[in-house]
Design a protein around this motif. Sequence first.
Motif, mmCIF file in Angstrom:
data_model
loop_
_atom_site.group_PDB
_atom_site.id
_atom_site.type_symbol
_atom_site.label_atom_id
_atom_site.label_comp_id
_atom_site.label_asym_id
_atom_site.label_seq_id
_atom_site.Cartn_x
_atom_site.Cartn_y
_atom_site.Cartn_z
ATOM 1 N N PHE A 325 0.836 -1.194 0.000
ATOM 2 C CA PHE A 325 0.000 0.000 0.000
ATOM 3 C C PHE A 325 0.874 1.249 0.000
ATOM 4 O O PHE A 325 0.612 2.217 0.701
ATOM 5 N N ARG A 326 1.903 1.201 -0.830
ATOM 6 C CA ARG A 326 2.825 2.329 -1.009
ATOM 7 C C ARG A 326 3.008 2.583 -2.502
ATOM 8 O O ARG A 326 2.650 1.746 -3.342
ATOM 9 N N ASN A 327 3.608 3.726 -2.819
ATOM 10 C CA ASN A 327 3.951 4.074 -4.198
ATOM 11 C C ASN A 327 5.447 4.349 -4.286
ATOM 12 O O ASN A 327 6.071 4.767 -3.302
ATOM 13 N N PHE A 328 6.022 4.117 -5.480
ATOM 14 C CA PHE A 328 7.473 4.149 -5.596
ATOM 15 C C PHE A 328 7.910 4.836 -6.889
ATOM 16 O O PHE A 328 7.224 4.781 -7.915
ATOM 17 N N ALA A 329 9.095 5.451 -6.807
ATOM 18 C CA ALA A 329 9.780 5.975 -7.992
ATOM 19 C C ALA A 329 11.069 5.175 -8.169
ATOM 20 O O ALA A 329 11.734 4.837 -7.180
ATOM 21 N N PHE A 330 11.416 4.874 -9.415
ATOM 22 C CA PHE A 330 12.544 3.999 -9.703
ATOM 23 C C PHE A 330 13.591 4.717 -10.545
ATOM 24 O O PHE A 330 13.253 5.493 -11.451
ATOM 25 N N ASP A 331 14.837 4.438 -10.243
ATOM 26 C CA ASP A 331 15.937 4.976 -11.023
ATOM 27 C C ASP A 331 15.824 4.481 -12.466
ATOM 28 O O ASP A 331 15.832 3.270 -12.716
ATOM 29 N N VAL A 332 15.724 5.416 -13.413
ATOM 30 C CA VAL A 332 15.458 5.045 -14.804
ATOM 31 C C VAL A 332 16.624 4.272 -15.410
ATOM 32 O O VAL A 332 16.419 3.286 -16.132
ATOM 33 N N LYS A 333 17.837 4.697 -15.117
ATOM 34 C CA LYS A 333 19.003 4.015 -15.673
ATOM 35 C C LYS A 333 19.057 2.562 -15.198
ATOM 36 O O LYS A 333 19.329 1.637 -15.982
ATOM 37 N N GLU A 334 18.781 2.336 -13.907
ATOM 38 C CA GLU A 334 18.776 0.978 -13.366
ATOM 39 C C GLU A 334 17.631 0.166 -13.952
ATOM 40 O O GLU A 334 17.779 -1.029 -14.265
ATOM 41 N N PHE A 335 16.480 0.807 -14.117
ATOM 42 C CA PHE A 335 15.321 0.155 -14.723
ATOM 43 C C PHE A 335 15.672 -0.350 -16.120
ATOM 44 O O PHE A 335 15.415 -1.502 -16.476
ATOM 45 N N MET A 336 16.306 0.507 -16.906
ATOM 46 C CA MET A 336 16.630 0.153 -18.278
ATOM 47 C C MET A 336 17.749 -0.890 -18.350
ATOM 48 O O MET A 336 17.800 -1.683 -19.290
ATOM 49 N N ARG A 337 18.620 -0.897 -17.364
ATOM 50 C CA ARG A 337 19.665 -1.928 -17.317
ATOM 51 C C ARG A 337 19.025 -3.307 -17.200
ATOM 52 O O ARG A 337 19.408 -4.253 -17.909
ATOM 53 N N ILE A 338 18.029 -3.420 -16.315
ATOM 54 C CA ILE A 338 17.348 -4.701 -16.127
ATOM 55 C C ILE A 338 16.605 -5.100 -17.401
ATOM 56 O O ILE A 338 16.693 -6.245 -17.862
ATOM 57 N N VAL A 339 15.877 -4.153 -18.003
ATOM 58 C CA VAL A 339 15.116 -4.463 -19.209
ATOM 59 C C VAL A 339 16.045 -4.842 -20.356
ATOM 60 O O VAL A 339 15.759 -5.774 -21.130
ATOM 61 N N SER A 340 17.173 -4.165 -20.480
ATOM 62 C CA SER A 340 18.135 -4.498 -21.539
ATOM 63 C C SER A 340 18.659 -5.918 -21.371
ATOM 64 O O SER A 340 18.830 -6.658 -22.358
ATOM 65 N N ASN A 341 18.917 -6.311 -20.133
ATOM 66 C CA ASN A 341 19.334 -7.700 -19.866
ATOM 67 C C ASN A 341 18.240 -8.682 -20.260
ATOM 68 O O ASN A 341 18.519 -9.774 -20.781
ATOM 69 N N MET A 342 16.989 -8.292 -20.007
ATOM 70 C CA MET A 342 15.864 -9.152 -20.365
ATOM 71 C C MET A 342 15.769 -9.323 -21.880
ATOM 72 O O MET A 342 15.499 -10.425 -22.373
ATOM 73 N N VAL A 343 15.982 -8.241 -22.616
ATOM 74 C CA VAL A 343 15.922 -8.312 -24.071
ATOM 75 C C VAL A 343 16.937 -9.325 -24.595
ATOM 76 O O VAL A 343 16.615 -10.171 -25.456
ATOM 77 N N GLU A 344 18.142 -9.283 -24.071
ATOM 78 C CA GLU A 344 19.176 -10.214 -24.513
ATOM 79 C C GLU A 344 18.820 -11.655 -24.131
ATOM 80 O O GLU A 344 19.064 -12.590 -24.899
ATOM 81 N N GLN A 345 18.245 -11.823 -22.950
ATOM 82 C CA GLN A 345 17.836 -13.160 -22.517
ATOM 83 C C GLN A 345 16.738 -13.721 -23.413
ATOM 84 O O GLN A 345 16.761 -14.894 -23.798
ATOM 85 N N VAL A 346 15.768 -12.879 -23.762
ATOM 86 C CA VAL A 346 14.675 -13.324 -24.618
ATOM 87 C C VAL A 346 15.188 -13.695 -26.000
ATOM 88 O O VAL A 346 14.758 -14.697 -26.597
ATOM 89 N N LYS A 347 16.112 -12.917 -26.529
ATOM 90 C CA LYS A 347 16.707 -13.256 -27.829
ATOM 91 C C LYS A 347 17.379 -14.623 -27.763
ATOM 92 O O LYS A 347 17.247 -15.441 -28.690
ATOM 93 N N LYS A 348 18.094 -14.869 -26.683
ATOM 94 C CA LYS A 348 18.726 -16.173 -26.488
ATOM 95 C C LYS A 348 17.673 -17.272 -26.406
ATOM 96 O O LYS A 348 17.826 -18.349 -27.007
ATOM 97 N N ASN A 349 16.591 -17.007 -25.646
ATOM 98 C CA ASN A 349 15.515 -17.996 -25.518
ATOM 99 C C ASN A 349 14.907 -18.335 -26.872
ATOM 100 O O ASN A 349 14.590 -19.503 -27.155
ATOM 101 N N ILE A 350 14.709 -17.320 -27.718
ATOM 102 C CA ILE A 350 14.112 -17.549 -29.039
ATOM 103 C C ILE A 350 15.034 -18.379 -29.908
ATOM 104 O O ILE A 350 14.588 -19.303 -30.606
ATOM 105 N N ARG A 351 16.337 -18.098 -29.858
ATOM 106 C CA ARG A 351 17.283 -18.893 -30.628
ATOM 107 C C ARG A 351 17.242 -20.366 -30.199
ATOM 108 O O ARG A 351 17.231 -21.271 -31.033
ATOM 109 N N GLU A 352 17.169 -20.605 -28.883
ATOM 110 C CA GLU A 352 17.106 -21.981 -28.383
ATOM 111 C C GLU A 352 15.762 -22.611 -28.725
ATOM 112 O O GLU A 352 15.685 -23.818 -28.999
ATOM 113 N N TYR A 353 14.691 -21.810 -28.709
ATOM 114 C CA TYR A 353 13.360 -22.328 -29.023
ATOM 115 C C TYR A 353 13.293 -22.763 -30.489
ATOM 116 O O TYR A 353 12.726 -23.822 -30.810
#
Length: 355
Positions: A325-353
Motif C-alpha cells: 500500500f505504497r507508491n514508488f519511484a525507480f531509477d530510470v538508468k537501473e530500470f533500463m539496465r534490467i530491461v536491456s538484460n531481459m531483451v538479450e535473454q529473450v533473444k537467447k531464448n528464441i534462438r534456443e526455441y
Amino acid sequence: MTRLKENPFKDGQIGGHCHYNPSAMTNTKAHRMSLSTWIVQIEKYSSLSFHPINDGHCDVIVEKPTYFMKLDATVNLYHHFCDYFNLYLTFHVNGSFSKDINIVLWEESRRNSLGNFGATWPAFTDNEIIYLGEAYRDKRVCFKEAIFALLPRMVFGLFYNTPLVPGCFKTGLFKAFNRFLMERLDIKQEKNITDIDEPIRIGLLSRGTAYRQILNQQEIEEALQGLPGTKFEVLNYNWKMPFLDQLKTSHNLDIFIGMHGAGLTHMLFMPDWAAVFEVYNCGDENCYKDLARLRGLNYYTWENEEKLVERTENKHDKYGDNLKFRNFAFDVKEFMRIVSNMVEQVKKNIREYKA
C-alpha cells in the motif's frame, strides 16, 4: 453473491453408489477449510441401497457429466485462475477433456464469475454455467456422472500454495495449460521467430489503483519507447477491455513488466521464450517468482533498494506500513539496465526455441 452454507445437507439428502469411508477423512481444522476440502459438503453422504433414477426418486435427472466447483475470489485474476487451473487438472485426473459437460458452481447465486474473466469458461464447456442454489433449490436431483473438482486452496495443492522443489524450473503441466487455453480460446501467436529482425515486444502494465503506482512511469515509458530493437506498449488491463483481448495481447508479448499484483498472472498466457519483470515485489518475494518458475519464464525484480524511493502521500488507514500500500519511484538508468538484460535473454531464448 452468497455462498451456500458449509454443510447444506441433512441425513439422507446426499448419496450415491460410491462407497464413502468417513473414518478415512481427517477432522483437523486445517483440512476442513472451505476451499481446502469437500469433506464438509459430503459428511452426510450415504451409500444408497436402491437406484434413485429407476425407482422414481428424482425431480431432475442430469444426463451430462457434471463437475462441481467451489470458487475462490473471482474478482481477482490470480485467484480465479487458481479455479481454472485446478479444473484443468481435474480434467487430467478424470481422463476426459470433453466440453460437453455441465459445470455446477457450489454457490447460492451468481457472482462475478461470469464477469470479465468468465470469458475463459468456453475453454472448458460448451454449456451454460450452473449455480447450484439457483438451478436445483428444493429439488431432488440425480446426476448420472459427477466429479468434485480439485480445490484452489488444497493443502499442498497446485498454483495457490504449490510447494516447489528448490531449483525446479518449468513444468510440463503449466506449459500444457497455456496450450490448452490458447487453442480452445483461438488465440494465435503472431511472432515469426524465424525473422531475426522482428522486434522484442515489451508491455508495461499500468495500474489503475491508488497504491503500488510507479510514480515516474511517464519517464520510464519514454525510456522504453527509445530502446532499440523493441516494440513497446502500455497495457491498460481493466474491466473495459474484454478479457480475450487481454489474453491475446499477453500471448503476443515477449517481456511483461508490472508491479506486484494479480495482473502478473498474465505470465500464464505468454509464449515459452518470454520473461517477466516484477518491478517491485513489495515484500512478497515468492508469489510471482514461483509462478514464473512453474511456467518456465525468466523472472526479474528490483535488485538495488538504494535506487528506488517510496513516496506515498495518503497511506492506507489500516495497512499503512505494508509495502503493498505504497507508491514508488525507480531509477530510470537501473530500470533500463534490467530491461536491456531481459531483451538479450529473450533473444537467447528464441534462438534456443527455434533450435
